[in-house]
Design a protein around this motif. Structure first.
Motif, PDB file in Angstrom:
ATOM      1  N   LYS A  12      -4.555   4.821  -3.633  1.00  6.21           N
ATOM      2  CA  LYS A  12      -3.638   3.861  -3.013  1.00  6.21           C
ATOM      3  C   LYS A  12      -3.726   3.851  -1.493  1.00  6.21           C
ATOM      4  N   THR A  13      -4.543   4.736  -0.937  1.00  4.97           N
ATOM      5  CA  THR A  13      -4.673   4.777   0.519  1.00  4.97           C
ATOM      6  C   THR A  13      -5.533   3.617   0.997  1.00  4.97           C
ATOM      7  N   SER A  14      -5.421   3.298   2.301  1.00  5.22           N
ATOM      8  CA  SER A  14      -6.029   2.065   2.831  1.00  5.22           C
ATOM      9  C   SER A  14      -7.507   2.179   3.151  1.00  5.22           C
ATOM     10  N   ASP A  15      -8.014   3.381   3.386  1.00  3.86           N
ATOM     11  CA  ASP A  15      -9.425   3.541   3.767  1.00  3.86           C
ATOM     12  C   ASP A  15     -10.278   3.679   2.512  1.00  3.86           C
ATOM     13  N   SER A  75     -10.185   6.419  -0.435  1.00  3.52           N
ATOM     14  CA  SER A  75      -9.579   5.978  -1.699  1.00  3.52           C
ATOM     15  C   SER A  75     -10.556   6.022  -2.865  1.00  3.52           C
ATOM     16  N   THR A  87       2.330   9.551   3.608  1.00  5.07           N
ATOM     17  CA  THR A  87       2.801   8.742   4.733  1.00  5.07           C
ATOM     18  C   THR A  87       3.946   9.489   5.398  1.00  5.07           C
ATOM     19  N   VAL A 130      -5.603   7.046   9.823  1.00  7.30           N
ATOM     20  CA  VAL A 130      -6.829   6.341   9.457  1.00  7.30           C
ATOM     21  C   VAL A 130      -7.422   5.696  10.704  1.00  7.30           C
ATOM     22  N   ASP A 174      -2.922   3.203  10.810  1.00  8.06           N
ATOM     23  CA  ASP A 174      -2.213   3.800   9.666  1.00  8.06           C
ATOM     24  C   ASP A 174      -1.992   5.298   9.960  1.00  8.06           C
ATOM     25  N   THR A 215      -1.140   7.560   7.714  1.00 10.95           N
ATOM     26  CA  THR A 215      -1.279   8.365   6.491  1.00 10.95           C
ATOM     27  C   THR A 215      -2.148   9.605   6.735  1.00 10.95           C
TER      28      THR A 215
END
Length: 642
Positions: free
Chosen positions: A21-24, A28, A39, A79, A119, A121
């Protein structure tokens, strides 16, 4: 010990999310390894695991930690934060520093990172997860810094299955040491003709099943306070490697077993058997060899063979001295080995044994010279050559004396006065009191057993022959060995040993039938090797390698042995030496009366009957290739074991 799992803590206070579910996409998709994201709501960052700091990025956005289990854990803060060149981060640790899980390692300026549109995270990744873990459980949701939020399941390196592989002596020694609980679990180790006999601190740490199923190990036993690994004919080579790899062992005696509620009489008997085993087993080989030499000398002096050697010749006298030395100096050998078993000074015990066989005292002993007289009771010298039990007791007394003196003497006096006092006191006590008592009882028992076996005739021979190998299974035959030696020492013969001889030949004949009948190559190889060993007086390879795994084979051998014992008892056969099996034929020649071949003829007839009966019963009833091989038989624990 390496754990099966490792917990990972939340690196900060915030919301835990699955890695997917992470953005990178690099993170991910698991490219960098398994892990999770968090987060943060607070900028304080803590170590998710304990370990050593292995890396601190120049840009301060990432920290690496290596755990004791070898996990390489990366804490990546934000990130694409590498471009910030460390501005939002304050590092609290140094490269190479040891940290504990929950220790603060860094601080993030969350507002500054967000102001850059990035981000925040935090990624916690196990970068070598493919090699080190089999799975990772992550608990998503809110968490406080330092709380357990994930569990990594470590891969366990499966040991190579060597059960069917023939190991070299060093490899087998390493395997045995590992599976008896490691070096730290070994107090001492000795060996007999076929077995490694370990004195372990905790027998429950030994892996019985693993050891039993390894090629090169015939069985394991808990008996007489020992953990016994049955090797067979190669035991000496394996023992040498075990000792080399163990190195110096603890000098302290093995701790006394805790009270387990067993009958104290049975425990005492087990401990006694263990002590006798430790004292006798290292010297059985030289006694057997000496017996063979004596028998061959008797054979060479037979008039029926033309008296190839004269009893007055230099060659005869010299060779006889070589053979006699093992028996003549038996108290010295027994004393040394008994002291080693007791972890006392073996040289002191050997000197006491030397006192018992000192030439002048031996001459006085043969003449029963009076030492002194008290109240009409004469204390006489006795001849202790060929004796066993007086020296075993003397070694025990020496141990007690040494321990007492170490407790009460100042250290600067111990080197001289412990040997001085111990040798004087124990030697005098043995010569005057304990020696005559023990020797008298031992000789009496030896004479009684010989008489009983002779008197019982075929009945005694049949029963003893049929059941003696059962004692071998439990290791209790070591309680018989000193009695046989005492019989030969006291009377010059042993009718009991003549019957025991048939039991060895019987097991050899039984496994020979298996070797010839079977079409299995491995069983043939083991069968022929075990046959040779049994015919040379060592039955453990036959018993543990084949007979007990095909129980009818063992029973067939016992049936043949019973008939061999019956013939021996019926013809009143006796032995004049120690070595059994076919190789012990020379022990049936009477050295005092070379023309008396009655016992030798008994040996020939009894051996023939034993071989024929054992072989036929095994061939017809005891074995066929369709039989399922049983597991190596688990033995009942004997008294005195834990």
């Amino acid at each position: 010990m390496v754990q099966d799992t490792t917990n990972l803590l939340a690196p900060a206070t915030g919301a835990v999310i699955a890695l997917a579910k992470t953005s990178d996409p690099i993170f991910s998709q698991g490219t960098m390894g398994d892990g999770f994201g968090l987060t943060p709501t607070i900028g304080k960052v803590v170590a998710p695991v304990s370990g050593k700091i292995s890396m601190v990025a120049d840009t301060k956005h990432a920290v690496g930690i290596v755990t004791n289990e070898g996990l390489e854990v990366l804490v990546h803060m934000g990130v694409d934060t590498v471009g910030l060149k460390g501005a939002p981060f304050t590092i609290k640790i140094e490269n190479g520093q040891e940290v504990k899980a929950g220790d603060e390692i860094a601080e993030m300026d969350l507002d500054e990172i967000k102001a850059k549109g990035l981000d925040t995270t935090i990624m916690v990744l196990i970068t070598n997860s493919a090699d080190k873990i089999s799975g990772l459980d992550v608990t998503e949701g809110e968490a406080k810094a330092g709380e357990v939020v994930a569990t990594a399941y470590l891969k366990t390196a499966e040991a190579e299955d060597t059960s069917s592989k023939k190991l070299s002596y060093p490899e087998l020694a390493s395997f045995i040491i590992k599976n008896v609980g490691g070096k730290e679990n070994v107090n001492n180790v000795i060996h007999c003709i076929t077995r490694l006999r370990f004195y372990l601190k905790d027998e429950s740490k030994a892996n019985d099943d693993v050891l039993k199923n390894q090629r090169g190990i015939l069985d394991v036993m808990h008996a007489s306070g020992q953990y016994q690994v049955v090797i067979g004919n190669e035991v000496t080579n394996v023992f040498d490697e075990v000792v080399k790899q163990l190195g110096p062992l603890d000098s302290e005696a093995a701790p006394a077993p805790e009270d387990d509620g067993k009958n104290p009489v049975s425990k005492a008997f087990g401990n006694l058997i263990g002590f006798i085993t430790g004292s006798m087993s290292p010297i059985i080989g030289v006694i057997a060899a000496a017996g063979i030499i004596k028998g061959i000398l008797a054979l060479l002096t037979l008039p029926q063979l033309g008296s190839l050697l004269s009893v007055k010749s230099t060659a005869y006298i010299t060779t006889s001295a070589i053979a006699d030395s093992a028996f003549f100096f038996l108290p010295v050998l027994v004393g040394y080995c008994a002291a080693k078993r007791l972890n006392s000074d073996p040289i002191i015990a050997a000197v006491i044994g030397g006192v018992l066989v000192y030439p002048q005292l031996v001459e006085w002993g043969k003449a029963f010279k009076t030492m002194f007289e008290v109240g009409g009771i004469k204390f006489e010298f006795l001849n202790y050559t060929y004796s066993i039990f007086p020296m075993i007791l003397a070694a025990w007394l020496a141990k007690k004396c040494e321990d007492w003196l170490k407790k009460w003497l100042p250290s600067y006096l111990q080197m001289i006065f412990i040997p001085l006092i111990t040798v004087l006191v124990v030697s005098a006590l043995t010569l005057m009191v304990t020696g005559p008592i023990i020797q008298g009882v031992a000789n009496g028992i030896a004479v009684f057993i010989n008489w009983l076996v002779h008197a019982s005739g075929w009945i005694g021979g049949f029963i003893i022959g049929g059941f003696y190998q059962v004692l071998v299974i439990f290791g209790l035959h070591w309680g018989v060995v000193p009695l046989v030696a005492q019989q030969i020492a006291g009377t010059g013969e042993s009718a009991l040993n003549a019957i025991i001889c048939s039991s060895m030949i019987a097991q050899g004949a039984a496994v020979l039938a298996v070797a010839i009948k079977s079409k299995k190559e491995d069983l043939k190889e083991l069968g022929f090797a075990s046959t040779i060993s049994a015919m040379c007086g060592v039955t453990e390879p036959a018993v543990y390698g084949i007979s007990l795994r095909y129980k009818k084979v063992f029973i067939s051998g016992c049936i043949g042995s019973a008939f061999g014992g019956l013939v021996t008892g019926l013809m009143h056969g006796t032995m004049y030496g120690f070595t059994g099996g076919l190789i012990g034929f020379s022990s049936f020649f009477n050295p005092k009366h070379p023309t008396d071949l009655s016992s030798f003829y008994t040996f020939l007839i009894a051996s023939a009957v034993t071989i024929v009966v054992s072989f036929i019963v095994t061939w017809v009833w005891g074995y066929n290739d369709s039989m399922v091989q049983g597991a190596k038989v688990a033995k009942k624990k004997r008294p005195g074991s834990k």
